[in-house]
Design a protein around this motif. Structure first.
Motif, short mmCIF file in Angstrom:
data_model
loop_
_atom_site.label_atom_id
_atom_site.label_comp_id
_atom_site.label_asym_id
_atom_site.label_seq_id
_atom_site.Cartn_x
_atom_site.Cartn_y
_atom_site.Cartn_z
N ALA A 134 6.78 57.82 1.15
CA ALA A 134 6.72 59.08 1.27
C ALA A 134 7.65 60.26 0.94
CB ALA A 134 6.88 59.31 2.96
N ASP A 135 9.03 59.63 0.41
CA ASP A 135 9.77 60.68 -0.18
C ASP A 135 9.67 60.72 -1.86
OD1 ASP A 135 10.91 60.79 2.42
OD2 ASP A 135 12.45 59.76 2.38
N GLY A 136 8.85 60.03 -2.26
CA GLY A 136 8.53 60.18 -3.57
C GLY A 136 9.39 59.36 -4.30
N ILE A 137 10.15 58.52 -3.89
CA ILE A 137 11.01 57.67 -4.53
C ILE A 137 10.33 56.49 -5.48
CG2 ILE A 137 13.27 56.14 -4.54
CD1 ILE A 137 13.79 59.04 -3.71
N ILE A 138 9.45 55.95 -4.65
CA ILE A 138 8.36 54.83 -5.43
C ILE A 138 7.11 55.13 -4.90
CG2 ILE A 138 10.40 53.13 -4.93
CD1 ILE A 138 8.96 52.09 -2.62
N GLU A 139 6.24 54.32 -5.68
CA GLU A 139 4.87 54.23 -5.35
C GLU A 139 4.40 52.89 -5.06
OE1 GLU A 139 2.50 56.44 -8.33
OE2 GLU A 139 4.22 57.98 -8.55
N LEU A 140 3.70 52.48 -4.13
CA LEU A 140 3.06 51.37 -3.95
C LEU A 140 1.94 51.03 -4.61
CD1 LEU A 140 4.19 51.13 -0.11
CD2 LEU A 140 5.48 50.19 -2.40
N ASP A 141 1.65 49.97 -5.36
CA ASP A 141 0.65 49.80 -6.15
C ASP A 141 -0.15 48.33 -5.88
OD1 ASP A 141 -1.55 49.65 -8.02
OD2 ASP A 141 -0.05 49.04 -9.60
N GLY A 142 -0.54 48.23 -4.53
CA GLY A 142 -1.15 47.06 -4.09
C GLY A 142 -0.12 46.26 -3.48
N LYS A 143 -0.03 45.20 -2.88
CA LYS A 143 0.83 44.52 -2.06
C LYS A 143 2.19 44.27 -2.76
CE LYS A 143 -1.38 42.00 1.12
NZ LYS A 143 -1.91 40.77 1.90
N ARG A 144 2.10 43.97 -4.13
CA ARG A 144 3.24 43.48 -4.69
C ARG A 144 3.60 44.48 -6.05
NH1 ARG A 144 4.39 37.96 -4.46
NH2 ARG A 144 3.80 37.20 -2.34
N GLY A 145 2.93 45.18 -6.24
CA GLY A 145 3.37 46.09 -7.44
C GLY A 145 4.27 47.40 -6.85
#
Lengths: 245, 245
Positions: free
Chosen positions: B211-222
């Motif tokens: 939500a804070d733009g630090i990471i993006e989640l790409d599927g369960k593990r990415g």
DNA sequence: CGGGGTATTGACCCAAGTCAATATCTGTGG
DNA sequence: CCACAGATATTGACTTGGGTCAATACCCCG
């Protein structure tokens, strides 16, 4: 500063049988003797600071020191408690990784890093002992990770007291069983930093353990353990690993 | 179980340059080659259990394993993440100290403990490298103590992602800077056990970091890291130690 | 398409942290 | 020998970050 209290004669050294030099032959000891030098620090003094060049390594001969890592905002974690015979510094590294502070008056048996590294190549007994000590410390650090990651405040306090009891066991191997009295070598603040707690929580849990009859407090630093088994039961550890000889 | 996927030829081994054997001369390597043997474990399988006799030591060739310590009531703390080139087992000890579990399919290069110990006496290069690796692990364990004792949940998650990024850096030294994508080699539960948190907290903090733009989640593990600097700022570490070459 | 493992999200709770007042020690100088 | 100052420790009142319990959602894989 009682400079002369410790002999320069290794054979009479109090940590002779436990330190990095414990397995040395007489001729190896002679050479160590030639390059070693003592340093003394009063309680509270800084011994080394993270980031500074690592010029000397040392064994703790007497007293207690702490190894700490801190964050910019002041949060501090003790990552090692250095008692007599423990080794300070890492051969092969050129910068200090952790802050080292004397918590009591401290006596170190020092070696300049370079000569010590040379010696490490030539003296297998020192090398072996250093590997062994590093692996022991690694195990201790990992046990501490369990404490920091998963134990409750009460379990942490009990574990710390148990640890001190264990390390206070007299070298002749005699077990100090029921009715033991130990002297905490550290302040509440240091305890808190070791246990990942605040001083207030440390204080409260000590009071609670006293109320429950697990320990008795004897002045600021003294702790009496009426029943060691009762204390160990509070640590949360399964006791099989806790062989006290 | 793809038994033949890894050569028995050390010179072609993927961890040749990083494992305990990394400094061996050709003749030393020959001897290692003669006594080594491979073992394969499917994901999820137990590799070793605390308390059992320690018969073999090994290097991780491929895959990921965990080193854990548990309490009777089920609380579990991960005390080490074993990635390729990491060493398992401790020469000089006769009992296993930690549970070892394969979290992905795992390939080990094994040695029986006794012959390996003999070899340790004769081969200074293995001994030196083992000492060095033990000291590195000790530093890693101590850094983790700071995380477990003092960092917030958010800082812990950020630190773990940063750690994986670091260890995923390609051996040629190329930095994967902005826009990096990593694959977490572990489940949320394993993450929680590593970080001293619960799966729920891990999940929530990942969502919050997204939500804070630090990471993006790409599927369960990415996980995609749009800005590595931003991530590192969330770890709570002063960045001077974090040299990524 | 369905089922078991895995992950997310929500509502609520509690252990430990924070802030603050007080107590106890220890050493020092009058 | 006492008084006082500065550490160190205890205790209390209140807050909060992360845990617990529970309901869904997702996602391979057969």
């Amino acid at each position: 500063m009682k400079r002369e209290e410790f002999s320069v004669d290794c054979s009479a050294c109090p940590i002779r049988h436990k330190a990095v030099c414990s397995r040395c032959e007489p001729d190896e000891l002679d050479e160590l003797e030639r390059i070693k030098f003592y340093k003394f620090y009063p309680a509270g003094q800084t011994v080394a600071i993270r980031g500074e060049p690592l010029e000397t390594v040392a064994s703790v001969v007497g007293g207690v020191a702490t190894l700490t890592r801190s964050m910019e905002d002041g949060r501090t974690q003790l990552v090692g408690l250095l008692l007599p015979s423990d080794f300070i510094g890492r051969p092969g590294r050129t910068a200090i990784e952790y802050d080292v502070t004397a918590v009591t008056d401290l006596t170190l048996c020092c070696f300049n890093r370079k000569p010590f590294e040379d010696l490490l190549v030539r003296f297998p007994h020192v090398r072996e002992r250093l590997l062994e000590m590093a692996l022991d410390e690694l195990d201790a650090a990992r046990d501490w990770m369990l404490l920091l990651g998963r134990k409750t405040a009460r379990e942490r306090i009990a574990s710390l007291i148990a640890l001190i009891v264990k390390r206070s066991t007299r070298p002749d191997g005699s077990v100090m069983g029921t009715g033991t009295r130990i002297e905490l070598p550290i302040t509440r603040e240091t305890m808190a930093n070791y246990l990942g707690l605040t001083i207030e929580t440390v204080s409260r849990q000590l009071t609670k353990l006293r109320a429950d009859g697990i320990i008795e407090l004897d002045g600021k630093r003294g702790i009496i353990i009426p029943d060691l088994g009762g204390l160990l039961a509070e640590t949360g550890d399964d006791d099989d690993g806790g062989m006290i000889f």
